[in-house]
Design an enzyme around this catalytic site. Structure first.
Site, PDB file in Angstrom:
ATOM      1  N   HIS A   1       2.882   5.404  -2.824  1.00  0.00           N
ATOM      2  CA  HIS A   1       4.069   4.606  -3.171  1.00  0.00           C
ATOM      3  C   HIS A   1       5.346   5.442  -3.012  1.00  0.00           C
ATOM      4  O   HIS A   1       6.287   5.320  -3.799  1.00  0.00           O
ATOM      5  CB  HIS A   1       3.945   4.086  -4.603  1.00  0.00           C
ATOM      6  CG  HIS A   1       4.624   2.767  -4.859  1.00  0.00           C
ATOM      7  ND1 HIS A   1       3.932   1.626  -5.155  1.00  0.00           N
ATOM      8  CD2 HIS A   1       5.934   2.400  -4.868  1.00  0.00           C
ATOM      9  CE1 HIS A   1       4.782   0.624  -5.358  1.00  0.00           C
ATOM     10  NE2 HIS A   1       6.013   1.080  -5.175  1.00  0.00           N
TER      11      HIS A   1
ATOM     12  N   TYR B   1       3.215  -8.254  -5.970  1.00  0.00           N
ATOM     13  CA  TYR B   1       2.954  -7.527  -7.215  1.00  0.00           C
ATOM     14  C   TYR B   1       2.321  -8.553  -8.131  1.00  0.00           C
ATOM     15  O   TYR B   1       3.016  -9.478  -8.587  1.00  0.00           O
ATOM     16  CB  TYR B   1       4.263  -7.054  -7.851  1.00  0.00           C
ATOM     17  CG  TYR B   1       4.823  -5.766  -7.310  1.00  0.00           C
ATOM     18  CD1 TYR B   1       4.002  -4.694  -6.975  1.00  0.00           C
ATOM     19  CD2 TYR B   1       6.199  -5.594  -7.168  1.00  0.00           C
ATOM     20  CE1 TYR B   1       4.535  -3.504  -6.500  1.00  0.00           C
ATOM     21  CE2 TYR B   1       6.742  -4.398  -6.701  1.00  0.00           C
ATOM     22  CZ  TYR B   1       5.901  -3.364  -6.371  1.00  0.00           C
ATOM     23  OH  TYR B   1       6.430  -2.190  -5.918  1.00  0.00           O
TER      24      TYR B   1
ATOM     25  N   GLY C   1      11.625  -2.894  -2.620  1.00  0.00           N
ATOM     26  CA  GLY C   1      12.160  -3.789  -3.652  1.00  0.00           C
ATOM     27  C   GLY C   1      13.651  -3.600  -3.834  1.00  0.00           C
ATOM     28  O   GLY C   1      14.190  -2.502  -3.644  1.00  0.00           O
TER      29      GLY C   1
ATOM     30  N   ASP D   1       1.372   5.784   4.685  1.00  0.00           N
ATOM     31  CA  ASP D   1       2.826   5.964   4.535  1.00  0.00           C
ATOM     32  C   ASP D   1       3.120   7.086   3.544  1.00  0.00           C
ATOM     33  O   ASP D   1       2.220   7.626   2.898  1.00  0.00           O
ATOM     34  CB  ASP D   1       3.530   4.644   4.169  1.00  0.00           C
ATOM     35  CG  ASP D   1       3.422   4.258   2.680  1.00  0.00           C
ATOM     36  OD1 ASP D   1       2.963   5.063   1.852  1.00  0.00           O
ATOM     37  OD2 ASP D   1       3.803   3.113   2.357  1.00  0.00           O
TER      38      ASP D   1
END
Ligand SMILES: Cc1cc2nc3c(=O)[nH]c(=O)nc-3n(C[C@H](O)[C@H](O)[C@H](O)COP(=O)(O)O)c2cc1C
Length: 414
Positions: A311, A162, A113, A341
């Site tokens: 995240h 989102y 983002g 990740d």
């Protein structure tokens, strides 16, 4: 006839990937200013000098104590590799198939983002470099360049949403992404409320940005970012907006309206994933889960894949590293794609994740730092370095294709 792995893949009908020559690109083909970057970690200190303190903190930081940020790297240190020798590893091939497409390497760029606030045209440079290397790139819902424009630059880009738990808004967003021609829709599931990132508060960073004396000083003392990115963006493209959060344009990054439209995110539930599945014809991925039970539910809801992730340590502080629950999730995937990740920085980390059951990995912060210091060429340098590491590491591990990786090639060294 001795058929190389690449020829075998093409014979199976997969699309071509760049020739291995790009892996061993001679150093003199790399722009001079990028030659000093020898690994992904090298981009961070250089980006830190360019970025206002608040933006460096936004990228590098996690939630609260950063325990999950640290664990993401630590988890990889707890495994060693067990190489096989004298295996004739000539004709190696770093390519792999993910969700029916052949990619040049087993890694991609995840949603990041506000990338265009950090690097000039951040989403565009990330997506163009990914397209040129033939690896996937996911456009964030919190991006500042219209998803339709990004799609024009990279027909293969994925979109990450989102979402609020509101059927009408969910459906409108799905329809916009489908109309733009995307074929992979990622729902990020680990953001029911905004996280507690104290470093952002200390640095005066909030989104949309508010110009306080602290922020003004921070920006004024980082002229390369101010003129090379912010002023240049406003002059060439106008004040950036959150373009892709909803079907309609969101607020500008510099706004008196201090709240983004994040209401009802805490109402998002599995029934919305089912709703998307009914409406979305392409591939559907759920990102940001860690519990094997959630991975199973994602599969039952019709997801094609999951991204096991905390995240980047930016949501629930203390959430375990994705690598720790990966083996259990992979063991019961039953054909669903499992991606991981968080904290991956080296080719050897990637091989460890694949050996523990991942089909593919994503790597975040280093590619954004590379975009900050070198734009598209910087991201290309980072992607090329990582692909070369994998090629070298595969040889040293004793394999010619990624399909040859097995769980006995990693050993717990805790
Ligand atoms: C600056 C920044 C912005 C991010 N924005 C998003 C986002 O908009 N959506 C999302 O699903 N994940 C977002 N993430 C998380 C990444 O997609 C990814 O899960 C994480 O960066 C992986 O960890 P790593 O940076 O250690 O490789 C963001 C991460 C960073 C560092």
């Amino acid at each position: 006839m001795n058929v190389s792995p690449t020829q075998e893949n093409l014979a199976k009908g997969a699309t071509a990937v760049p020739p291995p020559a790009t892996v061993n690109r001679p150093e003199n083909a790399v722009p001079r200013n990028l030659r000093r970057y020898l690994s992904l970690e090298d981009f961070e200190p250089a980006a830190k000098r360019v970025l206002p303190r608040m933006l460096y903190g936004y990228i590098s930081g996690g939630a609260e104590t950063d325990a999950s940020v640290r664990d993401n790297k630590q988890a990889y240190q707890e495994y060693g590799l067990v190489p096989r020798v004298l295996m004739d590893v000539s004709g190696r091939d770093t390519s792999t198939t993910l969700l029916g497409k052949r990619y040049a390497a087993p890694f991609g760029i995840p949603p990041l983002g506000s990338a265009a606030l950090c690097a000039y045209r951040g989403d565009i440079v990330l997506t163009r470099a990914a397209a040129a290397m033939s690896v996937p790139m996911i456009l964030s819902a919190a991006s500042l360049i219209k998803l339709e424009d990004v799609k024009r630059e990279n027909p293969d880009a994925w979109y990450q949403a989102y979402l609020a738990g509101d059927d009408v808004r969910v459906e409108a967003m799905v329809d916009r992404v489908a109309a733009a021609g995307y074929d992979t829709f990622v729902v990020t599931a680990d953001v029911p409320v905004p996280p507690n990132r104290e470093n952002n508060i200390r640095n005066g960073f909030q989104v949309p940005l508010a110009i306080t004396p602290q922020v003004a000083w921070d920006v004024a003392t980082h002229p390369r970012w101010l003129f090379g990115n912010f002023v240049r963006t406003v002059m060439n493209h106008g004040m950036p907006h959150f373009e892709n959060m909803d079907a309609a344009q969101g607020p500008p990054v510099l706004s008196k309206e201090l709240m983004r439209n994040i209401g009802k995110r805490d109402q998002l539930a599995w029934k919305h994933v089912e709703l998307i599945r009914r409406r979305w014809k392409g591939k559907l991925i759920v990102k940001g889960l860690l519990a094997p039970e959630d991975a199973r539910t994602a599969r039952e809801c019709g997801a094609d894949g999951v991204i096991v992730s905390n995240h980047g340590g930016r949501q629930l502080d203390g959430a375990v590293s994705a690598l720790r629950t990966l083996p259990e999730i992979a063991a019961q995937a039953n054909g669903m794609t499992v991606i991981v990740d968080g904290g991956i920085r080296r080719g050897t980390d990637i091989l460890k994740a694949l050996a523990l059951g991942a089909d593919f990995v994503f790597i975040g912060r280093p590619f954004l730092y590379a975009a900050v210091v070198g734009g598209e060429a910087g991201v290309t340098r980072a992607l090329t370095l990582l692909r070369a590491e994998i090629d070298r590491d595969m040889a040293l591990l004793g394999i010619r294709t990624l399909d040859e990786i097995t769980s006995d090639m990693v050993h717990s060294i805790r």
